[in-house]
Design a protein around this motif. Structure first.
Motif, short mmCIF file in Angstrom:
data_model
loop_
_atom_site.label_atom_id
_atom_site.label_comp_id
_atom_site.label_asym_id
_atom_site.label_seq_id
_atom_site.Cartn_x
_atom_site.Cartn_y
_atom_site.Cartn_z
N ASP A 330 0.81 -1.22 0.00
CA ASP A 330 0.00 0.00 0.00
C ASP A 330 0.84 1.27 0.00
OD1 ASP A 330 -2.29 -1.49 0.04
OD2 ASP A 330 -2.48 -1.47 2.24
N ASP A 331 2.15 1.15 0.11
CA ASP A 331 3.04 2.31 0.20
C ASP A 331 3.48 2.72 -1.20
OD1 ASP A 331 4.83 4.26 0.85
OD2 ASP A 331 6.29 2.93 1.83
N LEU A 332 2.76 3.69 -1.79
CA LEU A 332 3.10 4.14 -3.15
C LEU A 332 4.49 4.74 -3.20
CD1 LEU A 332 2.42 4.78 -6.09
CD2 LEU A 332 1.27 6.88 -5.29
N ASP A 333 4.83 5.58 -2.21
CA ASP A 333 6.16 6.19 -2.21
C ASP A 333 7.25 5.12 -2.11
OD1 ASP A 333 5.27 8.80 -2.44
OD2 ASP A 333 5.00 9.03 -0.29
N GLY A 334 6.95 4.03 -1.38
CA GLY A 334 7.91 2.94 -1.32
C GLY A 334 8.17 2.31 -2.69
N TRP A 335 7.12 2.12 -3.49
CA TRP A 335 7.30 1.58 -4.85
C TRP A 335 8.12 2.53 -5.72
CZ3 TRP A 335 6.62 -3.25 -5.97
CH2 TRP A 335 5.66 -4.02 -5.31
N LEU A 336 7.84 3.80 -5.58
CA LEU A 336 8.60 4.77 -6.38
C LEU A 336 10.08 4.75 -5.99
CD1 LEU A 336 6.08 7.76 -6.35
CD2 LEU A 336 6.37 6.00 -8.12
N ARG A 337 10.37 4.64 -4.68
CA ARG A 337 11.77 4.57 -4.25
C ARG A 337 12.42 3.29 -4.76
NH1 ARG A 337 9.54 6.67 0.47
NH2 ARG A 337 9.44 4.60 1.42
N LEU A 338 11.66 2.18 -4.76
CA LEU A 338 12.22 0.91 -5.22
C LEU A 338 12.55 0.98 -6.71
CD1 LEU A 338 12.91 -2.01 -4.49
CD2 LEU A 338 10.54 -2.63 -5.10
N MET A 339 11.68 1.58 -7.51
CA MET A 339 11.94 1.73 -8.94
C MET A 339 13.23 2.53 -9.17
SD MET A 339 7.98 2.60 -9.95
CE MET A 339 8.45 3.48 -11.44
N ARG A 340 13.36 3.63 -8.47
CA ARG A 340 14.55 4.47 -8.64
C ARG A 340 15.82 3.75 -8.15
NH1 ARG A 340 14.67 9.83 -9.56
NH2 ARG A 340 12.47 10.07 -8.99
N ALA A 341 15.68 3.01 -7.00
CA ALA A 341 16.85 2.35 -6.43
C ALA A 341 17.40 1.27 -7.37
CB ALA A 341 16.48 1.73 -5.09
N TRP A 342 16.50 0.43 -7.95
CA TRP A 342 16.97 -0.60 -8.86
C TRP A 342 17.61 0.02 -10.11
CZ3 TRP A 342 18.05 -4.69 -6.66
CH2 TRP A 342 17.19 -5.41 -5.82
N THR A 343 17.08 1.13 -10.53
CA THR A 343 17.67 1.81 -11.70
C THR A 343 19.07 2.31 -11.38
OG1 THR A 343 15.45 2.49 -12.42
CG2 THR A 343 17.33 3.66 -13.36
N VAL A 344 19.25 2.94 -10.20
CA VAL A 344 20.57 3.43 -9.82
C VAL A 344 21.56 2.28 -9.70
CG1 VAL A 344 21.85 4.56 -7.94
CG2 VAL A 344 19.66 5.49 -8.67
N LEU A 345 21.11 1.13 -9.21
CA LEU A 345 22.00 -0.03 -9.06
C LEU A 345 22.26 -0.73 -10.39
CD1 LEU A 345 20.59 -1.58 -5.77
CD2 LEU A 345 22.76 -0.39 -6.08
N GLY A 346 21.61 -0.27 -11.46
CA GLY A 346 21.82 -0.88 -12.78
C GLY A 346 21.02 -2.13 -13.01
N GLU A 347 20.03 -2.38 -12.16
CA GLU A 347 19.18 -3.56 -12.29
C GLU A 347 17.90 -3.18 -13.04
OE1 GLU A 347 19.96 -6.55 -11.39
OE2 GLU A 347 21.66 -6.28 -10.03
N ALA A 348 18.01 -3.02 -14.36
CA ALA A 348 16.87 -2.54 -15.15
C ALA A 348 15.71 -3.54 -15.10
CB ALA A 348 17.30 -2.29 -16.59
N ASP A 349 16.03 -4.83 -15.14
CA ASP A 349 14.95 -5.82 -15.14
C ASP A 349 14.15 -5.76 -13.83
OD1 ASP A 349 15.74 -6.64 -17.62
OD2 ASP A 349 16.94 -8.33 -16.88
N LYS A 350 14.87 -5.64 -12.70
CA LYS A 350 14.18 -5.55 -11.42
C LYS A 350 13.40 -4.24 -11.31
CE LYS A 350 17.29 -8.56 -8.85
NZ LYS A 350 18.18 -8.71 -7.67
N ALA A 351 13.93 -3.15 -11.91
CA ALA A 351 13.21 -1.88 -11.89
C ALA A 351 11.90 -2.00 -12.68
CB ALA A 351 14.09 -0.77 -12.46
#
Length: 383
Positions: A330-351
Motif C-alpha cells: 500500500d506504500d506508493l512512495d515505497g514503490w517509487l523509491r524501489l523503482m529508482r533504487a533498482w535503476t541506480v543499481l543498474g538492475e533494469a529488469d528488477k526496476a
C-alpha cells in the motif's frame, strides 16, 4: 563599614527588646513596685486586727462582754495577726527573689546576646569577604551552571545589546523549557526579526504560541508553521502541527492526508513516528508503513566501508524494501523509491518488475498510476 553599623543597630534593638520588660519603674523604692503591691493587703489587715484587739479590751473593761468571751475573741484576732504577718513577710521575700531574677536576666541579655550572635557569625559567616553584587559574581564565575543566573546573565546582555538576535535565539528555548511562554514567544519573534526566518525559528515560535494557548494551534502559530514549511517542505514538526491545525479546525480528512504523508516519509527509527501514528488513529485513518531507510548506526558504519562494501550495503537495504512491499504494497512512495533504487543499481529488469508490480497493486487508483507512469518514463523504463 555599613554592614557593621547595621549589625550593631540590630544587636542594640535585640538587647532593648529583652531588657525593656525588666526595667524598674522610675521613682520606685529599693523594693520593686510589684513587691509593694503584693505586701499592701497584708499590712492593711494587720492594722485592722490591732484595732480589733483594742476594741475587745474596751468592751471587756466596760463589761459589755465577759472574761471568757473576751479571751476567745483575743485568741482569734491574735491568730489572724500571725497569719497576716507571715503573708507580708512571704511577699517581701518573693519580691526579692523576683528582683534577683530580673537582674540576672538583664545581665544575660546585655552580655549573652551579643556574645552568642558574634560567635555564630564568626563560625558560620564570612566577615572577611567584601560586598559581592550579582554582576560581580557573574563576571567572576562565568561557568556558573545555575539556570537562573545564566538566564539573568543573558537578559542583562540583551538589555545592553537589544539588537543581538543570537542572544534571543539562545534564550528562547530555555524560556520555553522553564514555562516562561510569553518570554519564549517574544524571544523567537525578536530572533526572526533580527536574524531572518528559518524553519527552526518559525517552528520554535509556533510551539511557544501553542503552549501559550494551552495546546490550540492559533492563527499566528499556523502562520509560523506555514512559513517553516515554505522554507523546508519536509520539516516534520511543521507538517505535524499543520495537521493538528486541520484537525482542530474540523477537517479530519485534511489532517489524515497530512499525517499519512508524514508517516510515509518518516524513517522507522524516527522519535516522532509514534506521535504521528497516534494522531492518525485519532482521526480514524490507516497508519502506513514507515519509509525504509538506513538507521543511524548503518549510516555511521557506511563511512568506514569500501566502495564495494557500501554498494553491498545499499543493495541489502533495497532488498529489504522490496520484501516489505511484497508483504504490504500500500506504500506508493515505497514503490517509487524501489523503482529508482533498482535503476541506480543498474538492475533494469528488477526496476521494470517493480513498475509492473506497482501498476498491478494500484490498478484502480488513477492518481497512483499517473505517478508510477511518470517516474517510469523519467527512468526510461517504458510508459
Amino acid at each position: 563599614m555599613s554592614l557593621w553599623i547595621a549589625i550593631t543597630l540590630m544587636t542594640g534593638a535585640a538587647i532593648l527588646a529583652v531588657l525593656w520588660p525588666l526595667r524598674v519603674r522610675r521613682g520606685a523604692s529599693a523594693e520593686p513596685a510589684g513587691n509593694e503591691v503584693a505586701s499592701e493587703p497584708a499590712l492593711a489587715d494587720l492594722a485592722v486586727y490591732r484595732d480589733q484587739l483594742a476594741e475587745i479590751e474596751r468592751d471587756r473593761a466596760s463589761g459589755l462582754i465577759g472574761a471568757a468571751e473576751g479571751e476567745a475573741a483575743r485568741t482569734e484576732v491574735a491568730r489572724r495577726i500571725l497569719r497576716a504577718s507571715a503573708e507580708a513577710e512571704g511577699a517581701v521575700g518573693a519580691g526579692g527573689n523576683a528582683d534577683r531574677r530580673r537582674r540576672v536576666a538583664a545581665v544575660a541579655g546585655l552580655v549573652g546576646i551579643p556574645l552568642i550572635a558574634g560567635s555564630l557569625y564568626i563560625a558560620l559567616g564570612s566577615p572577611g569577604y567584601g560586598p559581592q553584587p550579582l554582576a560581580a559574581r557573574l563576571e567572576a564565575r562565568p561557568e556558573q551552571s545555575d539556570i537562573a543566573i545564566l538566564i539573568r546573565k543573558v537578559e542583562s546582555h540583551l538589555e545592553a545589546n537589544p539588537q543581538d538576535g543570537r542572544g534571543y535565539e539562545i534564550i528562547a528555548p530555555i524560556y520555553a523549557r522553564i514555562g516562561r511562554l510569553d518570554d519564549a514567544a517574544r524571544a523567537w519573534s525578536n530572533a526572526i526579526r533580527l536574524l531572518g526566518s528559518t524553519p527552526q525559528r518559525q517552528t520554535g515560535l509556533g510551539e511557544a504560541l501553542i503552549a501559550q494557548a494551552g495546546g490550540v494551534v492559533t492563527t499566528d502559530a499556523k502562520a509560523a508553521f506555514a512559513a517553516a514549511l515554505a522554507a523546508d517542505p519536509k520539516d516534520p514538526k511543521a507538517r505535524y502541527f499543520l495537521g493538528l491545525a486541520a484537525e482542530q479546525d474540523g477537517q479530519p480528512q485534511q489532517a489524515a492526508a497530512i499525517w499519512s504523508q508524514l508517516a510515509a516519509d518518516t524513517p522507522a527509527d524516527a522519535p516522532w513516528l509514534g506521535l504521528v501514528q497516534q494522531a492518525l488513529a485519532r482521526v480514524g485513518a490507516p497508519v502506513p508503513a514507515p519509509a525504509a531507510g538506513p538507521s543511524a548506526a548503518e549510516v555511521a558504519a557506511a563511512g568506514d566501508l569500501s566502495p564495494e562494501q557500501r554498494q553491498q550495503m545499499v543493495r541489502g537495504m533495497v532488498d529489504r524494501l522490496s520484501a516489505r512491499l511484497a508483504q504490504n504494497g500500500d506504500d506508493l512512495d515505497g514503490w517509487l523509491r524501489l523503482m529508482r533504487a533498482w535503476t541506480v543499481l543498474g538492475e533494469a529488469d528488477k526496476a521494470k518488475a517493480a513498475v509492473s508490480d506497482a501498476r498491478t497493486h494500484f490498478a484502480r487508483d488513477d492518481g497512483a498510476l499517473g505517478r508510477i507512469d511518470a517516474l517510469a518514463r523519467e527512468l526510461g523504463l517504458g510508459s
